[in-house]
Design an enzyme around this catalytic site. Structure first.
Site, short mmCIF file in Angstrom:
data_model
loop_
_atom_site.label_atom_id
_atom_site.label_comp_id
_atom_site.label_asym_id
_atom_site.label_seq_id
_atom_site.Cartn_x
_atom_site.Cartn_y
_atom_site.Cartn_z
N GLY A 1 6.23 -64.14 68.02
CA GLY A 1 6.81 -63.07 67.20
C GLY A 1 8.31 -63.23 67.09
O GLY A 1 8.93 -63.95 67.90
N CYS B 1 4.74 -68.42 72.97
CA CYS B 1 6.12 -68.11 72.63
C CYS B 1 6.48 -66.68 73.06
O CYS B 1 6.57 -66.41 74.25
CB CYS B 1 6.36 -68.34 71.14
SG CYS B 1 8.11 -68.51 70.70
N TYR B 2 6.67 -65.74 72.14
CA TYR B 2 6.97 -64.36 72.52
C TYR B 2 5.87 -63.81 73.43
O TYR B 2 6.14 -63.05 74.37
CB TYR B 2 7.11 -63.48 71.27
CG TYR B 2 7.30 -62.00 71.58
CD1 TYR B 2 8.56 -61.47 71.76
CD2 TYR B 2 6.19 -61.16 71.71
CE1 TYR B 2 8.73 -60.12 72.07
CE2 TYR B 2 6.35 -59.81 72.01
CZ TYR B 2 7.62 -59.30 72.19
OH TYR B 2 7.79 -57.97 72.49
N HIS C 1 4.49 -73.79 69.98
CA HIS C 1 3.41 -73.28 69.11
C HIS C 1 2.30 -74.33 68.98
O HIS C 1 2.40 -75.25 68.16
CB HIS C 1 3.97 -72.93 67.73
CG HIS C 1 4.80 -71.69 67.72
ND1 HIS C 1 4.26 -70.43 67.58
CD2 HIS C 1 6.14 -71.51 67.86
CE1 HIS C 1 5.22 -69.53 67.62
NE2 HIS C 1 6.37 -70.16 67.79
N GLU D 1 -0.53 -74.00 67.66
CA GLU D 1 -1.36 -73.81 66.47
C GLU D 1 -0.87 -74.57 65.24
O GLU D 1 -1.61 -74.75 64.28
CB GLU D 1 -1.46 -72.31 66.13
CG GLU D 1 -0.18 -71.65 65.64
CD GLU D 1 0.71 -71.13 66.76
OE1 GLU D 1 1.54 -70.25 66.48
OE2 GLU D 1 0.60 -71.64 67.89
N LYS E 1 -10.28 -67.60 53.43
CA LYS E 1 -10.71 -68.16 52.15
C LYS E 1 -11.54 -69.43 52.32
O LYS E 1 -12.56 -69.61 51.66
CB LYS E 1 -9.48 -68.47 51.28
CG LYS E 1 -9.81 -68.82 49.83
CD LYS E 1 -10.20 -67.58 49.06
CE LYS E 1 -10.36 -67.83 47.58
NZ LYS E 1 -10.55 -66.59 46.81
N ASP F 1 -14.63 -64.87 45.69
CA ASP F 1 -14.90 -63.82 46.67
C ASP F 1 -16.02 -62.89 46.22
O ASP F 1 -16.97 -62.64 46.98
CB ASP F 1 -13.62 -63.01 46.93
CG ASP F 1 -12.45 -63.88 47.35
OD1 ASP F 1 -12.70 -64.99 47.86
OD2 ASP F 1 -11.29 -63.46 47.18
#
Length: 509
Positions: free
Chosen positions: A51, A78-79, A165, A167, A365, A223
């Site tokens: 964050g 991280c945060y 990070h 990710e 998606k 969708d």
């Protein structure tokens, strides 16, 4: 099941994607989620996201510290790691030297979180604060040149933290770190597949609807199409779809829908031709925002009129996706910056009598596309590029008329045909034609012409928040231009849009 606590990171959705790529289900929740609610989810593990805040900021996001007493493995990123350190009695300070970008991760202990991680691998840092003192029971298992405490572990309590990070793609061993957390520490099973989702969701839809009728607004987009097929698979003829032809659709749109849904899936679909009503309301209107408001209000009016004719309907189905839910949670108090509000999340009338069903609300998606393939939708439908709700009206700059629509429909059809033939359709986020409100002089057949100009727009993007113009081959652009000028009556000039988002937008209006 993994719970991800959203501390406001721009990467929180990416964390969820990485977890689901490992075939493990996860949900993103705001930090103010009550600890009892988290406990009720029965997670195998919890991830605290990064964050932008400092933990010492007055309004920095915080989760109930009891989260560390649930006996569930926790990974702070991280945060999230700094929050863990501070909450458990360690020390976090503003770093003497901030660290943004690439760093080399030097590992000291390759058990637990860092099992089979290569030493000196590249990781991605983005922090101004650093942990300078560890809580009792923790050890440092990796460092960088600038950050001594880069990875921490308390195997006894199964609490872990990474300052980088894992990710993002830039972290070479990031996926392996997350995989170690999921499978070696949390003991998760690979059970999150589209096949399992279909089975569970069909059972849930049947349970919720309990033999009652459902209405769905079918636009032909990915969708709503996937939602329609999934619900139809669950309740069959108890689903009625309403397709509103607003006269602003692409060439042969209704024909393609009938072939896909009425003929192949044998679904109940009401086709409403309201094109004259929409074009009449748009007569003389040139302001883009007015166009959108007119079309939106008129669509609801037409849809409600048709829906009221369906007796005993109790449910309204929508193709709401997970990013819409996440962003809207932020709008209602979460820490992530609000990107946009969504018409299908919190925007329905308060006095709406129909109950809401959103079978895709926990999917991203790419997962919706995978679901569409699992359900047997055609490749063309599953991989269809986004198409705006106001349709071609916002790709016609200036007044919308039947003549101008006819020009744009033909131009757009030719453009997409050539994009597909060249193998670029699935590589691009969006590609389309725009009819400009200008005319220019040309020469055709030794005669002077004064005709319309078509702009070609093709962009690459991941989530439409940012986009870059696509570097299409010049030979392809030449072929498209040649066909547009020769085959579309009223066009004598073609230009290519090379602006990115920001500062431009993807659509022209």
């Amino acid at each position: 099941m993994i719970v991800i606590i959203d501390f406001g990171s721009q990467f929180n959705q990416l964390i969820a994607r990485r977890v689901r790529e490992c075939e493990v289900y996860c949900q993103i929740e705001p930090p103010n989620t009550p600890i009892e609610a988290i406990k009720a989810m029965k997670p195998e593990g919890i991830i605290l996201s990064g964050g932008p805040s400092s933990i010492y900021d007055e309004h920095s996001p915080k989760v109930d510290r009891a989260i560390f007493e649930l006996g569930v493995p926790v990974l702070g990123i991280c945060y999230g790691m700094q929050f863990m350190v501070d909450a458990l009695g360690g020390k976090v300070e503003s770093a003497e030297k901030r660290e943004y970008g690439f760093a080399r991760l030097k590992t000291d202990n390759k058990s637990g979180l860092l099992k089979d991680i290569e030493d000196d691998s590249v990781c991605w840092m983005s922090h101004g604060d650093s942990s300078t003192g560890l809580p009792s029971g923790f050890e440092i298992t990796a460092s960088t040149d600038n950050t001594e405490i880069a990875v921490i572990e308390c195997n006894k309590r199964r609490l872990y933290g990474v300052q980088f990070h894992p990710e993002v793609e830039h972290s070479q061993e990031g996926r392996k770190v997350l995989s170690n957390f999921l499978f070696n520490i949390c003991d998760c099973k690979r059970s999150w597949t589209m096949k399992s989702f279909v089975e569970e969701e069909i059972a849930e839809i049947r349970k919720v609807t309990n033999g009652k009728k459902v209405i769905l607004g079918l636009s032909g987009g990915v969708d709503s199409s996937v939602a329609a097929v999934l619900i139809h698979k669950a309740i069959g003829d108890h689903l009625t779809c309403i397709f509103v032809d607003n006269g602003l659709l692409r060439k042969d749109e209704r024909k393609k829908l009938e072939e896909t849904f009425s003929n192949n899936f044998h679904m109940n679909i009401i086709y409403v031709d309201a094109s004259k009503k929409f074009l009449g309301a748009l007569e003389g209107v040139t302001d883009p925002e007015k166009k959108r408001k007119i079309i939106g209000a008129l669509f609801i009016e037409v849809f409600d009129e048709e829906a009221s004719k369906i007796k005993d309907a109790e449910f309204l189905a929508q193709g709401t996706l997970y990013p819409d839910i996440i962003e809207s949670k932020s709008a209602f108090g979460g820490p992530t910056a609000v990107i946009k509000s969504h018409h299908n999340v919190g925007g329905l009338p308060e006095d709406m009598k129909l109950k809401l069903i959103e079978p895709l609300k926990h999917l991203f998606k790419d997962e919706v596309r995978a679901l569409g393939e699992e359900l047997g939708l055609t490749e063309e439908m599953v991989w269809r590029q986004p198409f705006p709700g106001p349709g071609l009206s916002i790709r016609i700059l200036g007044e919308v008329t039947e003549k101008r629509l006819a020009i744009l429909r033909e131009a757009d059809s030719i453009l997409l045909e050539e994009i597909r033939n060249a193998g670029f359709y699935r590589k691009l986020w969006q590609s389309f034609a725009v009819l400009l409100p200008v005319k220019s002089v040309g020469v055709m057949g030794d005669k002077r012409t004064y005709e319309n100009c078509i702009a070609i727009r093709a962009v690459n993007s991941i989530d439409a928040m940012t986009a870059d113009w696509a570097r299409l081959p010049h030979d392809l652009l030449a072929k498209i231009s040649n066909r547009l000028i020769n085959e579309v009556s009223g066009v004598n000039r073609v230009v290519y849009d090379i602006s990115s988002k920001p500062p431009g937008t993807i659509e022209w209006e």
